[in-house]
Write a protein that holds these residues in place. Structure first.
Motif, PDB file in Angstrom:
ATOM      1  N   LEU A  33       3.086   7.716   8.774  1.00 41.52           N
ATOM      2  CA  LEU A  33       3.845   6.466   8.658  1.00 41.52           C
ATOM      3  C   LEU A  33       3.435   5.693   7.410  1.00 41.52           C
ATOM      4  CD1 LEU A  33       6.057   5.001  10.267  1.00 41.52           C
ATOM      5  CD2 LEU A  33       4.243   3.667  11.364  1.00 41.52           C
ATOM      6  N   LEU A  34       2.150   5.667   7.127  1.00 42.64           N
ATOM      7  CA  LEU A  34       1.668   4.989   5.924  1.00 42.64           C
ATOM      8  C   LEU A  34       2.157   5.702   4.667  1.00 42.64           C
ATOM      9  CD1 LEU A  34      -0.047   2.554   5.098  1.00 42.64           C
ATOM     10  CD2 LEU A  34      -2.039   4.074   5.016  1.00 42.64           C
ATOM     11  N   ALA A  35       2.226   7.032   4.729  1.00 41.63           N
ATOM     12  CA  ALA A  35       2.719   7.799   3.586  1.00 41.63           C
ATOM     13  C   ALA A  35       4.180   7.485   3.302  1.00 41.63           C
ATOM     14  CB  ALA A  35       2.539   9.298   3.846  1.00 41.63           C
ATOM     15  N   VAL A  36       4.991   7.437   4.353  1.00 41.77           N
ATOM     16  CA  VAL A  36       6.417   7.114   4.188  1.00 41.77           C
ATOM     17  C   VAL A  36       6.581   5.698   3.645  1.00 41.77           C
ATOM     18  CG1 VAL A  36       8.559   6.679   5.466  1.00 41.77           C
ATOM     19  CG2 VAL A  36       7.265   8.779   5.871  1.00 41.77           C
ATOM     20  N   GLN A  37       5.812   4.764   4.167  1.00 45.21           N
ATOM     21  CA  GLN A  37       5.894   3.395   3.666  1.00 45.21           C
ATOM     22  C   GLN A  37       5.494   3.326   2.200  1.00 45.21           C
ATOM     23  OE1 GLN A  37       4.807  -0.358   5.941  1.00 45.21           O
ATOM     24  NE2 GLN A  37       2.952  -0.154   4.705  1.00 45.21           N
TER      25      GLN A  37
ATOM     26  N   MET B 206       0.652  -1.139  18.692  1.00 46.31           N
ATOM     27  CA  MET B 206      -0.735  -0.716  18.490  1.00 46.31           C
ATOM     28  C   MET B 206      -1.024  -0.383  17.026  1.00 46.31           C
ATOM     29  SD  MET B 206      -2.833   2.403  20.280  1.00 46.31           S
ATOM     30  CE  MET B 206      -2.381   1.863  21.917  1.00 46.31           C
ATOM     31  N   LEU B 207      -0.078   0.311  16.369  1.00 45.23           N
ATOM     32  CA  LEU B 207      -0.292   0.691  14.979  1.00 45.23           C
ATOM     33  C   LEU B 207      -0.547  -0.524  14.092  1.00 45.23           C
ATOM     34  CD1 LEU B 207       2.519   3.386  14.653  1.00 45.23           C
ATOM     35  CD2 LEU B 207       0.080   3.826  14.380  1.00 45.23           C
ATOM     36  N   SER B 208       0.224  -1.588  14.317  1.00 44.46           N
ATOM     37  CA  SER B 208       0.103  -2.767  13.464  1.00 44.46           C
ATOM     38  C   SER B 208      -1.203  -3.523  13.697  1.00 44.46           C
ATOM     39  CB  SER B 208       1.297  -3.696  13.697  1.00 44.46           C
ATOM     40  OG  SER B 208       1.374  -4.091  15.057  1.00 44.46           O
ATOM     41  N   HIS B 209      -1.894  -3.199  14.778  1.00 39.65           N
ATOM     42  CA  HIS B 209      -3.187  -3.822  15.031  1.00 39.65           C
ATOM     43  C   HIS B 209      -4.247  -3.335  14.048  1.00 39.65           C
ATOM     44  CE1 HIS B 209      -6.278  -5.801  17.449  1.00 39.65           C
ATOM     45  NE2 HIS B 209      -6.996  -4.692  17.380  1.00 39.65           N
ATOM     46  N   PHE B 210      -4.051  -2.117  13.530  1.00 38.57           N
ATOM     47  CA  PHE B 210      -5.048  -1.506  12.660  1.00 38.57           C
ATOM     48  C   PHE B 210      -4.587  -1.348  11.216  1.00 38.57           C
ATOM     49  CE2 PHE B 210      -5.934  -0.023  16.968  1.00 38.57           C
ATOM     50  CZ  PHE B 210      -7.282  -0.323  17.084  1.00 38.57           C
ATOM     51  N   PHE B 211      -3.278  -1.237  10.998  1.00 39.08           N
ATOM     52  CA  PHE B 211      -2.755  -1.028   9.651  1.00 39.08           C
ATOM     53  C   PHE B 211      -1.623  -2.008   9.380  1.00 39.08           C
ATOM     54  CE2 PHE B 211      -4.591   3.051  10.840  1.00 39.08           C
ATOM     55  CZ  PHE B 211      -5.327   3.378   9.697  1.00 39.08           C
ATOM     56  N   ASP B 212      -1.390  -2.299   8.110  1.00 46.96           N
ATOM     57  CA  ASP B 212      -0.390  -3.275   7.700  1.00 46.96           C
ATOM     58  C   ASP B 212       0.941  -2.566   7.462  1.00 46.96           C
ATOM     59  OD1 ASP B 212       0.907  -5.519   6.854  1.00 46.96           O
ATOM     60  OD2 ASP B 212       0.028  -5.524   4.831  1.00 46.96           O
ATOM     61  N   PHE B 213       1.717  -2.428   8.527  1.00 48.86           N
ATOM     62  CA  PHE B 213       3.029  -1.797   8.426  1.00 48.86           C
ATOM     63  C   PHE B 213       4.119  -2.866   8.398  1.00 48.86           C
ATOM     64  CE2 PHE B 213       0.724   1.783  10.512  1.00 48.86           C
ATOM     65  CZ  PHE B 213       0.956   2.737   9.533  1.00 48.86           C
ATOM     66  N   LYS B 214       5.158  -2.582   7.616  1.00 51.51           N
ATOM     67  CA  LYS B 214       6.298  -3.487   7.538  1.00 51.51           C
ATOM     68  C   LYS B 214       7.164  -3.341   8.797  1.00 51.51           C
ATOM     69  CE  LYS B 214       6.323  -3.242   2.510  1.00 51.51           C
ATOM     70  NZ  LYS B 214       7.062  -2.868   1.281  1.00 51.51           N
ATOM     71  N   PRO B 215       7.837  -4.402   9.206  1.00 46.58           N
ATOM     72  CA  PRO B 215       8.658  -4.343  10.435  1.00 46.58           C
ATOM     73  C   PRO B 215       9.692  -3.224  10.408  1.00 46.58           C
ATOM     74  CG  PRO B 215       8.402  -6.610   9.709  1.00 46.58           C
ATOM     75  CD  PRO B 215       7.811  -5.764   8.631  1.00 46.58           C
ATOM     76  N   GLU B 216      10.331  -2.993   9.252  1.00 51.60           N
ATOM     77  CA  GLU B 216      11.353  -1.943   9.191  1.00 51.60           C
ATOM     78  C   GLU B 216      10.749  -0.556   9.334  1.00 51.60           C
ATOM     79  OE1 GLU B 216      10.542  -4.162   6.854  1.00 51.60           O
ATOM     80  OE2 GLU B 216      10.962  -3.460   4.802  1.00 51.60           O
ATOM     81  N   VAL B 217       9.501  -0.396   8.920  1.00 46.15           N
ATOM     82  CA  VAL B 217       8.816   0.891   9.065  1.00 46.15           C
ATOM     83  C   VAL B 217       8.427   1.108  10.529  1.00 46.15           C
ATOM     84  CG1 VAL B 217       6.781   2.232   8.384  1.00 46.15           C
ATOM     85  CG2 VAL B 217       8.016   0.873   6.677  1.00 46.15           C
ATOM     86  N   LEU B 218       7.975   0.062  11.196  1.00 38.26           N
ATOM     87  CA  LEU B 218       7.642   0.171  12.617  1.00 38.26           C
ATOM     88  C   LEU B 218       8.885   0.465  13.459  1.00 38.26           C
ATOM     89  CD1 LEU B 218       5.079  -2.758  12.954  1.00 38.26           C
ATOM     90  CD2 LEU B 218       4.594  -0.309  13.119  1.00 38.26           C
ATOM     91  N   ALA B 219      10.027  -0.061  13.038  1.00 35.90           N
ATOM     92  CA  ALA B 219      11.279   0.227  13.752  1.00 35.90           C
ATOM     93  C   ALA B 219      11.638   1.711  13.625  1.00 35.90           C
ATOM     94  CB  ALA B 219      12.405  -0.640  13.201  1.00 35.90           C
TER      95      ALA B 219
END
Length: 420
Positions: free
Chosen positions: A410-414, A1-14
């Motif tokens: 999550l965006l802050a950490v990325q 769901m998060l990646s539907h709205f924001f551009d997160f890298k795969p390793e961050v989503l993991a």
């Protein structure tokens, strides 16, 4: 769901998936605290027989304002206090603390800081190191200051408190950490400080700066030995809805002294119009237990995520929480700035802004702050800040709802640790 709205890298989503798995039992514990506090809140509203007309507000002097009186009665019951002063005229937590301290202390009295040097903005109120000299600080009015520094492990020095308490009028306890890398003090520690100070001086007033600590546990400091507690309504007890204000709660005689300082001797609590604020203050306080739970779930998630990227947040996600604040060493100025910019980018207000370090009134070093909040300066809404000095410690707090705050963290950490 998060990646539907924001551009997160795969390793961050993991990392997010792993953190969510680890956090579940600690989320459940906070939800149990939330439910207890919400029922306590509901009971206080019912006991007071608050009605729709109590939310209408008053103008001018604000005489015979039953809505204001009932709100203060509700605060007192929830806080385990005899009385409370809850006013929109308090401009900030520092202002509320200053009113309380000036209300209690007179020339020749001594203020004992039992948990070490207070938060930066109080230094100018007290007059420490010459700050604010000539502007009406406590020291300008002849109030003396003494201090019991924390030990190297950030625990109170009970022997030193016992030694210094006999000469003090007020024993000041700061529950939250300020700009120190320590845990917020739990209620057992507050009680031990209070017992230690009273054993040495039965007349001493136990004063707790409760900012960031309300509703993190099922009791409040007045139920752990405090005579007076002080806080801000744009932090925990305002629930993200109160637009301004602060509160003072505790012994009736002490609350009255503070009311004389806020208004004028002889007037006390009888004056103070509420204008259009009562509904927001009632509603914010009512929702506060749930909002604080969301903020602490945000903190737990952030702490777990930061551990997964090799940081050492305080407190850890698996530890007890006594305020809504998380601190960690970002490591570099770039990481601190990047983290703050990530929080800002996922904020509902001013998401397009890029925070920059700048001087701030009351602070020694330049500070960077991220706060895309509906209420200016609100720290129950997701925000973070830190002074631009080594080791570049970041202080993260707030979160009105976990779903949005999770994305912000999550965006802050990325942004801080997964740049290309």
């Amino acid at each position: 769901m998060l990646s539907h709205f924001f551009d997160f890298k795969p390793e961050v989503l993991a990392l997010d998936e792993k953190a969510m798995e680890l956090c579940q039992p600690y989320f459940k514990h906070m939800e149990e605290i939330r439910d207890f506090n919400q029922l306590k809140m509901l009971k206080a509203f019912a006991d007071t027989q608050m009605s729709s007309t109590d939310m209408l507000g008053t103008t001018g002097y604000g005489l015979w304002d039953t809505g204001r009186a009932k709100l203060e009665q509700i605060f007192a019951e929830v806080m385990g206090a005899e009385d409370a002063l809850v006013r929109s005229q308090f401009q900030s937590g520092t202002h509320t603390l200053a009113v309380a301290l000036f209300g209690l202390l007179r020339a020749g009295d001594t203020l004992l800081a039992a948990t070490g040097r207070p938060y930066d903005t109080l230094e100018g109120v007290i007059g420490l190191d010459g700050k604010g000299k000539g502007t009406g600080t406590l020291m300008d009015y002849g109030v003396k200051y003494d201090e019991a520094p924390l030990k190297a492990d950030f625990t109170p020095d009970y022997d030193l408190i016992a030694q210094k308490a006999p000469g003090a009028k007020v024993c000041h306890i700061q529950r939250s950490r300020g700009y120190l890398q320590r845990n917020a003090f739990d209620l057992a520690t507050i009680r031990k400080i209070a017992d230690t100070a009273r054993a040495a001086n039965p007349e001493i007033i136990i004063f707790v700066d409760n900012c960031y600590g309300e509703f993190t546990q099922t009791e409040e400091p007045c139920q752990a030995g405090a005579d007076l507690v002080v806080g801000s309504l744009i932090k925990n007890p305002g629930g993200g809805i109160a637009p301004t204000g602060g509160y003072i709660a505790g012994r009736r005689d002490l609350v009255e002294l503070c009311a004389y300082r806020l208004n004028a001797p002889g007037l006390g609590k009888d004056l103070g119009c509420t204008l259009d604020t009562p509904r927001d203050m009632y509603l914010g306080f009512y929702y506060a237990p749930g909002v604080v739970c969301e903020a602490i779930k945000t903190a737990i998630y952030a702490q777990c995520l930061l551990e997964l990227v090799g940081k050492k947040p305080i407190p850890r996600y698996c530890e007890d929480h006594n305020d809504i604040v998380t601190c960690f060493d970002a490591g570099t100025a770039d990481a601190l700035i990047g983290f703050c910019r990530g929080v800002q980018a996922a904020s509902p207000v001013d998401s397009y802004a890029a925070p920059e370090p700048s001087p701030e009134p009351g602070y020694t070093d330049e500070v960077i702050m991220a706060s895309g909040s509906f209420t200016q300066g609100s720290t129950i809404e997701l925000s973070c800040d830190g002074p631009l000095r080594e080791p570049y410690t970041c202080y993260l707090q707030g979160g009105l709802n976990f779903a949005a705050s999770r994305a912000g963290v999550l965006l802050a950490v990325q942004n801080a640790y997964f740049k290309e």
